[in-house]
Design a protein around this motif. Structure first.
Motif, PDB file in Angstrom:
ATOM      1  N   ALA A   1      27.516  25.677 125.000  1.00  0.00           N
ATOM      2  CA  ALA A   1      26.248  26.066 124.378  1.00  0.00           C
ATOM      3  C   ALA A   1      25.074  25.796 125.320  1.00  0.00           C
ATOM      4  N   ILE A   2      25.107  24.681 126.022  1.00  0.00           N
ATOM      5  CA  ILE A   2      24.040  24.373 126.986  1.00  0.00           C
ATOM      6  C   ILE A   2      24.007  25.436 128.087  1.00  0.00           C
ATOM      7  N   PHE A   3      25.170  25.819 128.575  1.00  0.00           N
ATOM      8  CA  PHE A   3      25.212  26.848 129.607  1.00  0.00           C
ATOM      9  C   PHE A   3      24.806  28.215 129.066  1.00  0.00           C
ATOM     10  N   GLY A   4      24.958  28.455 127.778  1.00  0.00           N
ATOM     11  CA  GLY A   4      24.459  29.695 127.185  1.00  0.00           C
ATOM     12  C   GLY A   4      22.946  29.768 127.266  1.00  0.00           C
ATOM     13  N   PHE A   5      22.283  28.656 126.938  1.00  0.00           N
ATOM     14  CA  PHE A   5      20.826  28.611 127.044  1.00  0.00           C
ATOM     15  C   PHE A   5      20.390  28.691 128.514  1.00  0.00           C
ATOM     16  N   ALA A   6      21.122  28.008 129.393  1.00  0.00           N
ATOM     17  CA  ALA A   6      20.790  28.051 130.822  1.00  0.00           C
ATOM     18  C   ALA A   6      20.973  29.462 131.379  1.00  0.00           C
ATOM     19  N   SER A   7      21.992  30.163 130.927  1.00  0.00           N
ATOM     20  CA  SER A   7      22.219  31.527 131.399  1.00  0.00           C
ATOM     21  C   SER A   7      21.104  32.457 130.953  1.00  0.00           C
ATOM     22  N   LEU A   8      20.604  32.242 129.755  1.00  0.00           N
ATOM     23  CA  LEU A   8      19.503  33.073 129.285  1.00  0.00           C
ATOM     24  C   LEU A   8      18.263  32.851 130.143  1.00  0.00           C
TER      25      LEU A   8
ATOM     26  N   ALA B   1      33.460  27.173 137.111  1.00  0.00           N
ATOM     27  CA  ALA B   1      33.485  26.159 138.168  1.00  0.00           C
ATOM     28  C   ALA B   1      32.613  24.956 137.817  1.00  0.00           C
ATOM     29  N   ILE B   2      31.419  25.214 137.338  1.00  0.00           N
ATOM     30  CA  ILE B   2      30.506  24.104 137.030  1.00  0.00           C
ATOM     31  C   ILE B   2      31.013  23.288 135.855  1.00  0.00           C
ATOM     32  N   THR B   3      31.459  23.944 134.788  1.00  0.00           N
ATOM     33  CA  THR B   3      31.940  23.174 133.637  1.00  0.00           C
ATOM     34  C   THR B   3      33.200  22.395 133.969  1.00  0.00           C
ATOM     35  N   PHE B   4      34.052  22.938 134.832  1.00  0.00           N
ATOM     36  CA  PHE B   4      35.259  22.216 135.238  1.00  0.00           C
ATOM     37  C   PHE B   4      34.884  20.916 135.941  1.00  0.00           C
TER      38      PHE B   4
ATOM     39  N   PHE C   1      38.673  26.994 128.167  1.00  0.00           N
ATOM     40  CA  PHE C   1      38.554  28.096 127.218  1.00  0.00           C
ATOM     41  C   PHE C   1      37.455  27.811 126.204  1.00  0.00           C
ATOM     42  N   ILE C   2      37.406  26.602 125.704  1.00  0.00           N
ATOM     43  CA  ILE C   2      36.368  26.255 124.732  1.00  0.00           C
ATOM     44  C   ILE C   2      34.986  26.370 125.361  1.00  0.00           C
ATOM     45  N   ALA C   3      34.830  25.849 126.578  1.00  0.00           N
ATOM     46  CA  ALA C   3      33.530  25.896 127.245  1.00  0.00           C
ATOM     47  C   ALA C   3      33.096  27.340 127.501  1.00  0.00           C
ATOM     48  N   VAL C   4      33.993  28.155 128.033  1.00  0.00           N
ATOM     49  CA  VAL C   4      33.645  29.540 128.335  1.00  0.00           C
ATOM     50  C   VAL C   4      33.413  30.338 127.056  1.00  0.00           C
ATOM     51  N   ASP C   5      34.215  30.086 126.051  1.00  0.00           N
ATOM     52  CA  ASP C   5      34.054  30.792 124.786  1.00  0.00           C
ATOM     53  C   ASP C   5      32.698  30.493 124.148  1.00  0.00           C
TER      54      ASP C   5
ATOM     55  N   TRP D   1      30.067  29.346 125.684  1.00  0.00           N
ATOM     56  CA  TRP D   1      29.028  29.874 126.565  1.00  0.00           C
ATOM     57  C   TRP D   1      28.793  31.345 126.263  1.00  0.00           C
ATOM     58  N   LEU D   2      29.882  32.098 126.170  1.00  0.00           N
ATOM     59  CA  LEU D   2      29.773  33.532 125.932  1.00  0.00           C
ATOM     60  C   LEU D   2      29.181  33.826 124.560  1.00  0.00           C
ATOM     61  N   VAL D   3      29.615  33.106 123.552  1.00  0.00           N
ATOM     62  CA  VAL D   3      29.094  33.319 122.199  1.00  0.00           C
ATOM     63  C   VAL D   3      27.606  32.971 122.125  1.00  0.00           C
ATOM     64  N   SER D   4      27.227  31.827 122.679  1.00  0.00           N
ATOM     65  CA  SER D   4      25.821  31.430 122.587  1.00  0.00           C
ATOM     66  C   SER D   4      24.921  32.360 123.409  1.00  0.00           C
ATOM     67  N   TRP D   5      25.350  32.767 124.596  1.00  0.00           N
ATOM     68  CA  TRP D   5      24.544  33.682 125.403  1.00  0.00           C
ATOM     69  C   TRP D   5      24.404  35.030 124.710  1.00  0.00           C
ATOM     70  N   THR D   6      25.507  35.515 124.121  1.00  0.00           N
ATOM     71  CA  THR D   6      25.458  36.790 123.401  1.00  0.00           C
ATOM     72  C   THR D   6      24.512  36.723 122.212  1.00  0.00           C
ATOM     73  N   LEU D   7      24.579  35.632 121.451  1.00  0.00           N
ATOM     74  CA  LEU D   7      23.672  35.483 120.306  1.00  0.00           C
ATOM     75  C   LEU D   7      22.214  35.394 120.742  1.00  0.00           C
ATOM     76  N   LEU D   8      21.968  34.713 121.843  1.00  0.00           N
ATOM     77  CA  LEU D   8      20.600  34.598 122.338  1.00  0.00           C
ATOM     78  C   LEU D   8      20.074  35.925 122.882  1.00  0.00           C
ATOM     79  N   LEU D   9      20.950  36.764 123.403  1.00  0.00           N
ATOM     80  CA  LEU D   9      20.531  38.063 123.922  1.00  0.00           C
ATOM     81  C   LEU D   9      20.174  39.043 122.807  1.00  0.00           C
ATOM     82  N   ASN D  10      20.744  38.838 121.638  1.00  0.00           N
ATOM     83  CA  ASN D  10      20.445  39.731 120.516  1.00  0.00           C
ATOM     84  C   ASN D  10      19.252  39.248 119.836  1.00  0.00           C
TER      85      ASN D  10
END
Length: 140
Positions: A60-67, A95-98, A125-129, A131-140
């Motif tokens: 989730a943190i990386f989702g906000f950072a990606s936005l 790579a970063i989350t690992f 998988f949890i981290a990437v999942d 990240w993708l969900v939070s970034w997608t929600l923030l983009l909408n």
């Protein structure tokens, strides 16, 4: 009423021997596994919860950072910036989350030396999942 047919003595002995062999195999399998006491089970359960929540929060943190860093991933017209393709961003997040997890789990009292490949796939998988969900929600 139909009469029940009795098995011969040799058939009964054969069935009993087969049952005994199966029981012996089950006992042999179970004896190889170490028995965990209540304290170890409680620790394993707590570690499992941490190993689920920590990557979820990281994602989730990386989702906000990606936005904030990459925005929508599509450059605005006329902007002079490099647009990062999605596969670069996902590789960067993996790579970063690992490495963040690898070096911070010991501070959370989780032994990363005992991690197997499936454990790393699970937490990544949890981290990437997330990240993708939070970034997608923030983009909408």
């Amino acid at each position: 009423m139909a009469k029940k047919r009795k098995k011969s003595k040799s058939a009964q002995k054969g069935a009993a021997a087969a049952t005994d062999e199966l029981k012996a195999k089950d006992e042999k399998k179970n004896n190889n596994l170490p028995k965990k006491d209540a304290k170890e089970r409680k620790k394993a359960r707590a570690d499992g919860i941490v190993m689920t929540l920590y990557p979820a929060v990281l994602g989730a943190i990386f989702g906000f950072a990606s936005l904030s860093l990459f925005g929508t991933g599509i450059p605005a017209e006329g902007s002079a910036g490099m647009a990062y393709p999605w596969y670069f961003v996902i590789t960067l997040v993996i790579a970063i989350t690992f490495y963040v997890q690898k070096f911070t789990y010991p501070y959370l009292k989780i032994n990363v030396d005992e991690f197997k490949t499936k454990d790393w796939f699970y937490v990544e998988f949890i981290a990437v999942d997330l990240w993708l969900v939070s970034w997608t929600l923030l983009l909408n």
